[in-house]
Design a protein around this motif. Structure first.
Motif, PDB file in Angstrom:
ATOM      1  N   HIS A 321      -4.980  -6.983  -9.428  1.00 19.95           N
ATOM      2  CA  HIS A 321      -6.256  -6.564  -8.843  1.00 19.95           C
ATOM      3  C   HIS A 321      -6.107  -5.187  -8.209  1.00 19.95           C
ATOM      4  O   HIS A 321      -5.134  -4.921  -7.483  1.00 19.95           O
ATOM      5  CB  HIS A 321      -6.724  -7.590  -7.801  1.00 19.95           C
ATOM      6  N   TRP A 322      -7.099  -4.341  -8.480  1.00 24.04           N
ATOM      7  CA  TRP A 322      -7.087  -2.961  -7.994  1.00 24.04           C
ATOM      8  C   TRP A 322      -8.365  -2.701  -7.206  1.00 24.04           C
ATOM      9  O   TRP A 322      -9.458  -3.018  -7.660  1.00 24.04           O
ATOM     10  CB  TRP A 322      -6.969  -1.987  -9.163  1.00 24.04           C
ATOM     11  N   LEU A 323      -8.203  -2.132  -6.030  1.00 24.24           N
ATOM     12  CA  LEU A 323      -9.331  -1.851  -5.147  1.00 24.24           C
ATOM     13  C   LEU A 323      -9.587  -0.342  -5.125  1.00 24.24           C
ATOM     14  O   LEU A 323      -8.732   0.437  -4.687  1.00 24.24           O
ATOM     15  CB  LEU A 323      -9.026  -2.346  -3.726  1.00 24.24           C
ATOM     16  N   PHE A 324     -10.765   0.055  -5.627  1.00 29.14           N
ATOM     17  CA  PHE A 324     -11.181   1.463  -5.596  1.00 29.14           C
ATOM     18  C   PHE A 324     -12.071   1.668  -4.377  1.00 29.14           C
ATOM     19  O   PHE A 324     -12.915   0.826  -4.055  1.00 29.14           O
ATOM     20  CB  PHE A 324     -11.937   1.819  -6.874  1.00 29.14           C
ATOM     21  N   MET A 325     -11.911   2.809  -3.707  1.00 31.44           N
ATOM     22  CA  MET A 325     -12.648   3.077  -2.472  1.00 31.44           C
ATOM     23  C   MET A 325     -12.944   4.561  -2.334  1.00 31.44           C
ATOM     24  O   MET A 325     -12.260   5.400  -2.928  1.00 31.44           O
ATOM     25  CB  MET A 325     -11.827   2.637  -1.247  1.00 31.44           C
ATOM     26  N   GLU A 326     -13.951   4.840  -1.551  1.00 27.38           N
ATOM     27  CA  GLU A 326     -14.161   6.217  -1.092  1.00 27.38           C
ATOM     28  C   GLU A 326     -13.172   6.494   0.034  1.00 27.38           C
ATOM     29  O   GLU A 326     -13.098   5.732   1.007  1.00 27.38           O
ATOM     30  CB  GLU A 326     -15.590   6.402  -0.584  1.00 27.38           C
ATOM     31  N   GLU A 327     -12.392   7.561  -0.079  1.00 25.91           N
ATOM     32  CA  GLU A 327     -11.465   7.972   0.973  1.00 25.91           C
ATOM     33  C   GLU A 327     -12.065   9.179   1.685  1.00 25.91           C
ATOM     34  O   GLU A 327     -12.296  10.226   1.074  1.00 25.91           O
ATOM     35  CB  GLU A 327     -10.089   8.310   0.389  1.00 25.91           C
ATOM     36  N   ASP A 334     -14.922  16.951   2.044  1.00 26.81           N
ATOM     37  CA  ASP A 334     -15.531  16.093   1.021  1.00 26.81           C
ATOM     38  C   ASP A 334     -14.632  14.903   0.714  1.00 26.81           C
ATOM     39  O   ASP A 334     -13.407  15.030   0.612  1.00 26.81           O
ATOM     40  CB  ASP A 334     -15.786  16.889  -0.264  1.00 26.81           C
ATOM     41  N   ALA A 335     -15.277  13.746   0.516  1.00 26.38           N
ATOM     42  CA  ALA A 335     -14.532  12.533   0.203  1.00 26.38           C
ATOM     43  C   ALA A 335     -14.158  12.500  -1.272  1.00 26.38           C
ATOM     44  O   ALA A 335     -14.753  13.180  -2.109  1.00 26.38           O
ATOM     45  CB  ALA A 335     -15.370  11.305   0.562  1.00 26.38           C
ATOM     46  N   HIS A 336     -13.156  11.674  -1.592  1.00 31.72           N
ATOM     47  CA  HIS A 336     -12.730  11.480  -2.963  1.00 31.72           C
ATOM     48  C   HIS A 336     -12.492   9.989  -3.183  1.00 31.72           C
ATOM     49  O   HIS A 336     -12.687   9.170  -2.278  1.00 31.72           O
ATOM     50  CB  HIS A 336     -11.479  12.303  -3.273  1.00 31.72           C
ATOM     51  N   ILE A 337     -12.039   9.611  -4.378  1.00 29.76           N
ATOM     52  CA  ILE A 337     -11.854   8.207  -4.721  1.00 29.76           C
ATOM     53  C   ILE A 337     -10.372   7.881  -4.711  1.00 29.76           C
ATOM     54  O   ILE A 337      -9.561   8.568  -5.343  1.00 29.76           O
ATOM     55  CB  ILE A 337     -12.461   7.874  -6.096  1.00 29.76           C
ATOM     56  N   ALA A 338     -10.018   6.820  -3.985  1.00 27.81           N
ATOM     57  CA  ALA A 338      -8.635   6.351  -3.919  1.00 27.81           C
ATOM     58  C   ALA A 338      -8.566   4.933  -4.468  1.00 27.81           C
ATOM     59  O   ALA A 338      -9.579   4.241  -4.609  1.00 27.81           O
ATOM     60  CB  ALA A 338      -8.123   6.383  -2.483  1.00 27.81           C
ATOM     61  N   CYS A 339      -7.348   4.504  -4.791  1.00 26.82           N
ATOM     62  CA  CYS A 339      -7.137   3.169  -5.343  1.00 26.82           C
ATOM     63  C   CYS A 339      -5.875   2.570  -4.728  1.00 26.82           C
ATOM     64  O   CYS A 339      -4.898   3.282  -4.458  1.00 26.82           O
ATOM     65  CB  CYS A 339      -7.000   3.241  -6.868  1.00 26.82           C
ATOM     66  N   VAL A 340      -5.899   1.243  -4.510  1.00 25.63           N
ATOM     67  CA  VAL A 340      -4.749   0.539  -3.977  1.00 25.63           C
ATOM     68  C   VAL A 340      -4.673  -0.822  -4.663  1.00 25.63           C
ATOM     69  O   VAL A 340      -5.711  -1.435  -4.955  1.00 25.63           O
ATOM     70  CB  VAL A 340      -4.842   0.391  -2.443  1.00 25.63           C
ATOM     71  N   GLU A 341      -3.473  -1.285  -4.961  1.00 29.37           N
ATOM     72  CA  GLU A 341      -3.311  -2.612  -5.556  1.00 29.37           C
ATOM     73  C   GLU A 341      -3.400  -3.676  -4.466  1.00 29.37           C
ATOM     74  O   GLU A 341      -2.811  -3.531  -3.390  1.00 29.37           O
ATOM     75  CB  GLU A 341      -1.974  -2.733  -6.283  1.00 29.37           C
ATOM     76  N   VAL A 342      -4.125  -4.760  -4.757  1.00 31.42           N
ATOM     77  CA  VAL A 342      -4.208  -5.919  -3.863  1.00 31.42           C
ATOM     78  C   VAL A 342      -3.362  -7.034  -4.469  1.00 31.42           C
ATOM     79  O   VAL A 342      -3.664  -7.541  -5.542  1.00 31.42           O
ATOM     80  CB  VAL A 342      -5.660  -6.393  -3.682  1.00 31.42           C
ATOM     81  N   ARG A 343      -2.300  -7.402  -3.782  1.00 29.34           N
ATOM     82  CA  ARG A 343      -1.389  -8.419  -4.311  1.00 29.34           C
ATOM     83  C   ARG A 343      -1.920  -9.822  -4.004  1.00 29.34           C
ATOM     84  O   ARG A 343      -2.851  -9.994  -3.208  1.00 29.34           O
ATOM     85  CB  ARG A 343       0.000  -8.226  -3.717  1.00 29.34           C
ATOM     86  N   GLU A 344      -1.287 -10.835  -4.612  1.00 30.85           N
ATOM     87  CA  GLU A 344      -1.740 -12.215  -4.456  1.00 30.85           C
ATOM     88  C   GLU A 344      -1.675 -12.690  -3.009  1.00 30.85           C
ATOM     89  O   GLU A 344      -2.478 -13.523  -2.589  1.00 30.85           O
ATOM     90  CB  GLU A 344      -0.904 -13.140  -5.353  1.00 30.85           C
TER      91      GLU A 344
END
Length: 375
Positions: A321-327, A334-344
């Protein structure tokens, strides 16, 4: 407003096609908490329903009996009575005047929040396809046979917790990270319900409860429109995400202790900020939290120093599972898009920027088309 009316129109068309209902005859009963008045959020919802060309909204006034009429000011702590009622979604306002709203009379709601036999007989005689209760206070007693597809109600707060009076005050006073609105279905008794949909928005720390209440109540009408559309696309007209949940208990007015504790927290926060010498130090306007479905416990997504997260979108790929967010960087950049993995185990991988442009970016939306991922 146009988007919600369009969703409701689409829901009405699908429901008529699936269940063989003649055009313009999907009858939605709307049970209100007073005579000729409704909470502001409910009045807005009625306006959307009236604008639909595919549903027949039937208005039923709830008349309190066995107890004095509810004075909204009696349910609001003195600390918040002076807030601007123009913004308060639970302030009572006159019903919208629209020829599409069909009045059906009054039903008696006793002091113990029970519909008497005459009220149930009147509701059953209306041949409703669906009955929606728009009171922030839950009803009790029997509800079987009132509508073809059951009775829906909105629970203002986590459906596993007792509703606070006024709604969403307890979330602010207790420091809960989010406020929840849940759409529930009752089949035999109001005390038991299936949860059909839940939506949530972040709690804004501060003195004002009205701002949080307005943000949460704004989720109600779109949620109802989505639920009607989802119901029309499945065999089960009201699919549940959580089954047979008993009522968590009677609504609890805010106590003096809650007011004192909330005021002490806000004063202590102000003192800490000023001692650091920077009025904006520690300010957190945005954050992202995640939980497992059915759990009431949220876990904040850790933020690197100097940034904040907002507008989350989660997707799954190859079992991960990958969580995309506005950083949101500090100092107004200006904001940009970041991503982080969500583990079990609800821990997180290292965040990384996945999209950056020389202008503001927000609201990532990820989808798959012909085996490729797009944003």
């Amino acid at each position: 407003m146009g988007e919600q009316a369009s969703l409701i129109d689409d829901a009405g068309i699908r429901l008529r096609q699936r269940f063989g209902i003649a055009s313009g005859e999907f009858r939605v009963g709307v049970l209100l908490p007073g005579i000729g008045v409704a909470p502001r959020w409910a009045a807005d919802l009625l306006t959307w329903l009236a604008a639909s060309a595919t549903l027949v909204p039937i208005v039923i006034d709830g008349c309190p009996s066995g107890a004095p009429a509810r004075d909204d000011s009696l349910r609001r702590p003195r600390l918040v009575r002076g807030e601007n009622d123009v913004r308060d979604p639970f302030a009572r306002v006159p019903l919208p005047k629209h020829p599409a709203l069909c009045p059906a009379g009054e039903v008696v709601i006793h002091g113990d929040r029970v519909l008497d036999r005459d009220a149930r007989r009147l509701l059953a005689s209306l041949s409703l396809d669906l009955l929606v209760c728009l009171d922030e206070l839950p009803l009790s007693g029997e509800c079987g046979g009132l509508a073809k597809f059951g009775v829906w109600s909105l629970h203002f707060g986590d459906p596993r917790k007792v509703v606070s009076l006024p709604p969403f005050w307890r979330e602010l006073a207790d420091g809960d990270p989010v406020g929840v609105v849940a759409l529930r279905r009752h089949t035999e008794r109001f005390e038991c319900a299936d949860t059909l949909h839940e939506d949530a928005t972040a709690t804004i720390a501060g003195w004002s409860f009205v701002e949080n209440a307005a943000r949460c109540a704004s989720l109600a009408a779109p949620m109802l429109a989505r639920a009607l559309t989802d119901a029309s696309a499945r065999r089960d007209p009201t699919p549940a995400i959580e089954r047979s949940q008993a009522s968590p208990g009677e609504p609890r007015p805010i106590s003096t202790m809650h007011l004192v504790r909330h005021a002490a927290r806000r004063v202590a926060h102000s003192v800490r900020v000023r001692l650091r010498g920077n009025p904006d130090a520690g300010r957190q306007d945005w954050f992202v939290a995640i939980r497992r479905r059915g759990s009431a416990l949220y876990r904040d997504v850790p933020m690197p120093p100097g940034v904040q997260y907002a507008d989350p979108f989660i997707c799954e790929h190859d079992g991960r599972h990958w969580l995309f967010m506005e950083e949101i960087p500090a100092y107004g950049r200006d904001a940009h898009i970041a991503c982080v993995e969500v583990r079990e185990d609800l821990t997180f991988g290292a965040p990384q920027v996945v999209l950056q442009r020389p202008h503001h970016l927000s609201y990532p939306f990820v989808f798959v088309h012909e085996g490729e991922y797009f944003m």
